[in-house]
Design a protein around this motif. Structure first.
Motif, mmCIF file in Angstrom:
data_model
loop_
_atom_site.group_PDB
_atom_site.id
_atom_site.type_symbol
_atom_site.label_atom_id
_atom_site.label_comp_id
_atom_site.label_asym_id
_atom_site.label_seq_id
_atom_site.Cartn_x
_atom_site.Cartn_y
_atom_site.Cartn_z
ATOM 1 N N GLU A 1 0.860 -1.191 0.000
ATOM 2 C CA GLU A 1 0.000 0.000 0.000
ATOM 3 C C GLU A 1 0.890 1.233 0.000
ATOM 4 O OE1 GLU A 1 -2.356 -0.705 3.517
ATOM 5 O OE2 GLU A 1 -3.728 -2.018 2.443
ATOM 6 N N GLN B 1 0.706 3.977 -1.353
ATOM 7 C CA GLN B 1 0.065 5.295 -1.228
ATOM 8 C C GLN B 1 -0.070 5.732 0.224
ATOM 9 O OE1 GLN B 1 -1.343 2.421 -2.125
ATOM 10 N NE2 GLN B 1 -3.574 2.473 -2.139
ATOM 11 N N TYR B 2 0.094 4.785 1.163
ATOM 12 C CA TYR B 2 0.008 5.143 2.579
ATOM 13 C C TYR B 2 1.385 5.104 3.249
ATOM 14 C CZ TYR B 2 -4.850 4.019 1.525
ATOM 15 O OH TYR B 2 -6.092 3.963 0.951
ATOM 16 N N ASN C 1 -10.501 6.646 -5.856
ATOM 17 C CA ASN C 1 -9.724 5.838 -4.907
ATOM 18 C C ASN C 1 -10.419 5.757 -3.547
ATOM 19 O OD1 ASN C 1 -7.697 5.412 -6.808
ATOM 20 N ND2 ASN C 1 -6.522 7.197 -6.173
ATOM 21 N N THR C 2 -10.579 6.909 -2.874
ATOM 22 C CA THR C 2 -11.140 6.895 -1.520
ATOM 23 C C THR C 2 -12.618 6.508 -1.527
ATOM 24 O OG1 THR C 2 -9.686 8.797 -1.165
ATOM 25 C CG2 THR C 2 -11.156 8.186 0.644
ATOM 26 N N LYS D 1 -14.942 8.847 5.646
ATOM 27 C CA LYS D 1 -13.530 8.745 5.288
ATOM 28 C C LYS D 1 -12.914 10.113 5.071
ATOM 29 C CE LYS D 1 -13.359 4.358 2.856
ATOM 30 N NZ LYS D 1 -12.924 3.776 1.585
ATOM 31 N N SER E 1 -9.711 11.828 2.576
ATOM 32 C CA SER E 1 -8.900 11.481 1.416
ATOM 33 C C SER E 1 -7.654 12.346 1.427
ATOM 34 C CB SER E 1 -9.708 11.759 0.141
ATOM 35 O OG SER E 1 -8.968 11.385 -0.994
ATOM 36 N N TRP E 2 -6.516 11.717 1.601
ATOM 37 C CA TRP E 2 -5.284 12.486 1.660
ATOM 38 C C TRP E 2 -4.583 12.377 0.310
ATOM 39 C CZ3 TRP E 2 0.078 12.973 2.169
ATOM 40 C CH2 TRP E 2 0.468 14.142 2.823
ATOM 41 N N TYR E 3 -4.478 13.532 -0.405
ATOM 42 C CA TYR E 3 -3.859 13.530 -1.738
ATOM 43 C C TYR E 3 -4.581 12.531 -2.648
ATOM 44 C CZ TYR E 3 0.234 14.389 -4.812
ATOM 45 O OH TYR E 3 1.076 14.772 -5.828
ATOM 46 N N ASP F 1 -5.627 9.706 -2.002
ATOM 47 C CA ASP F 1 -5.107 8.340 -1.828
ATOM 48 C C ASP F 1 -4.453 7.854 -3.128
ATOM 49 O OD1 ASP F 1 -5.780 8.052 0.859
ATOM 50 O OD2 ASP F 1 -7.814 7.416 0.384
ATOM 51 N N CYS F 2 -3.731 8.755 -3.747
ATOM 52 C CA CYS F 2 -3.168 8.415 -5.066
ATOM 53 C C CYS F 2 -1.851 7.670 -4.947
ATOM 54 C CB CYS F 2 -2.970 9.674 -5.921
ATOM 55 S SG CYS F 2 -1.522 10.664 -5.508
#
Ligand code: APR
Ligand code: ZN
Ligand code: ZN
Length: 366
Positions: A102, A104-105, A172-173, A307, A309-311, A313-314
């Motif tokens: 993962e 993206q995290y 994504n998110t 939820k 969504s940070w950036y 979740d890209c």
């Protein structure tokens, strides 16, 4: 080392200046990129106003595309001559999130180690680790993602921040897919991108909500099927009505995306979601804002998920080339986000225009 022209914010609230800066040759894991285009984002203004931190002077600009000029030792992912879109943070490949696949995290993202400086040697803080209102900038090589070199630089550079955040919040998110209903509250650059992302995914209906009629027009051009002027209409009631007309029994939208960043619009999003629906927060709140006081039974009773969504979740290596291809095929209208192309001397003027209803993005082209 080389010297280039760049846009710097020296002190809180002071107008930005175009000055000469020093860009070091790339060290291990780094790259120097010749910038071709860079969008003017709210976050740049935020930096200038001291709203992010006080590490002045800032080298502004972070929604950019350009051509790799040189790479340092050990860099294999990109090479001189590659056309790239820049992202905020290179992933480490070694932390728990990366090992889970993962990326993206990633818990341990990084930027270039060396510092760019003013002519007197003062170290610059590059906005979001990029600093791309500059003829050239120094980044970690992992911040560069190769994309189709025939794409228009001003359009695809926008994927580096706001447009990716919006599209990603949806696909994504929010996991928006065809057959899902979506409502987007706030139709600035980020919200309109969420609408474009929802349209790409085949969602229907796609409901745009804003207090500004001009923004709602832009939203329709990018795929909104319905609009709600929230200065005149009850958002929650209208979303329920529209979704109920399309899907029998629906009591709201499957996915509601909040792209303003305020408690009252988040509360609208909360109540506009269908049973088992998803609320995605992508608008950036200020540190003093709190979650509205809501009956816990309303959280429990409606099921679904809340939820953020940070950036978007890209994962840049996955999402940037895909979105550039969709743009090249005419399926994602990134040109619609470019309101005007400007010169490097016009950033201050672009900040002034930011709150005009008809400007989605001013983009510096070099
Ligand atoms: N209800 C609906 N829409 C609203 C409301 C409201 N109460 N208040 C503001 N808006 C709309 C504005 O009219 C504007 O179209 O929200 C939109 C916000 O868009 P921008 O200011 O252009 O911001 P954007 O770049 O899209 O970013 C979205 O995330 O990065 C942050 O500061 C940024 O909070 C903003 C958010
Ligand atoms: Zn990692
Ligand atoms: Zn940005």
């Amino acid at each position: 080392m080389q010297q280039v022209k760049a846009v710097v914010a020296r002190a809180e609230g002071a107008p930005v200046e175009v000055v000469t800066i020093n860009v070091p040759d790339p060290g291990p894991g780094e790259a120097v990129v010749k910038i071709q285009a860079c969008g003017v984002c709210h976050t740049d203004l935020h930096y200038r106003q001291g709203g992010i931190n006080d590490e002045f002077p800032f080298l502004l600009g972070h929604e950019a595309s350009g051509v790799v000029e040189a790479v340092g030792e050990g860099v294999t992912g990109v090479a001189p001559g590659d056309f790239v879109v820049l992202n905020w943070r290179a992933v480490c490949g070694e932390c728990r999130a990366c090992k889970r696949g993962e990326l993206q995290y990633c818990f341990n993202t990084h930027n270039a180690k060396q510092k760019m400086t003013l002519e007197d040697g003062t170290e610059l803080s590059p906005a979001l680790g990029i600093g791309a209102f500059a003829e050239k900038t120094l980044v970690a090589a992992g911040q560069c993602t190769k994309v189709d070199p025939s794409a228009r630089p001003a359009a695809v550079g926008l994927l580096g921040c706001g447009v990716m955040a919006g599209i990603g919040a949806a696909i994504n998110t929010g996991a928006v897919t065809r057959g899902k209903s979506v409502a987007v509250i706030g139709c600035g650059g980020v919200g309109v991108a969420a609408i474009a992302g929802s349209a790409l995914a085949g969602a229907s209906p796609i409901i745009a909500v804003d207090i500004d009629a001009q923004k709602l027009e832009a939203a329709q051009k990018l795929g909104a099927t319905h609009t709600i002027d929230s200065s005149k209409e009850d958002v929650v009631a209208r979303v329920k009505e529209i979704c109920g007309e399309v899907y029998d029994g629906a009591e709201g939208a499957d996915v509601v995306i909040e792209a303003v960043g305020r408690p009252e619009t988040w509360e609208q999003a909360f109540y506009a979601r269908d049973l088992a629906g998803t609320v995605v927060l992508v608008g950036v709140p200020t540190p003093d804002m709190t979650v509205p006081q809501l009956p816990l039974i309303d959280v429990f009773g409606r099921g679904g998920s809340l939820k953020s969504s940070w950036y978007g979740d890209c994962l840049p290596t996955r999402d940037f080339p895909m979105l550039v291809d969709l743009y090249q095929q005419g399926r994602l209208d990134l040109d619609a986000f470019v309101t005007e192309e400007i010169g490097i001397d016009d950033v201050e003027a672009a900040f002034e225009k930011m709150h005009h209803g008809n400007v989605l993005r001013s983009v510096v082209v070099l």
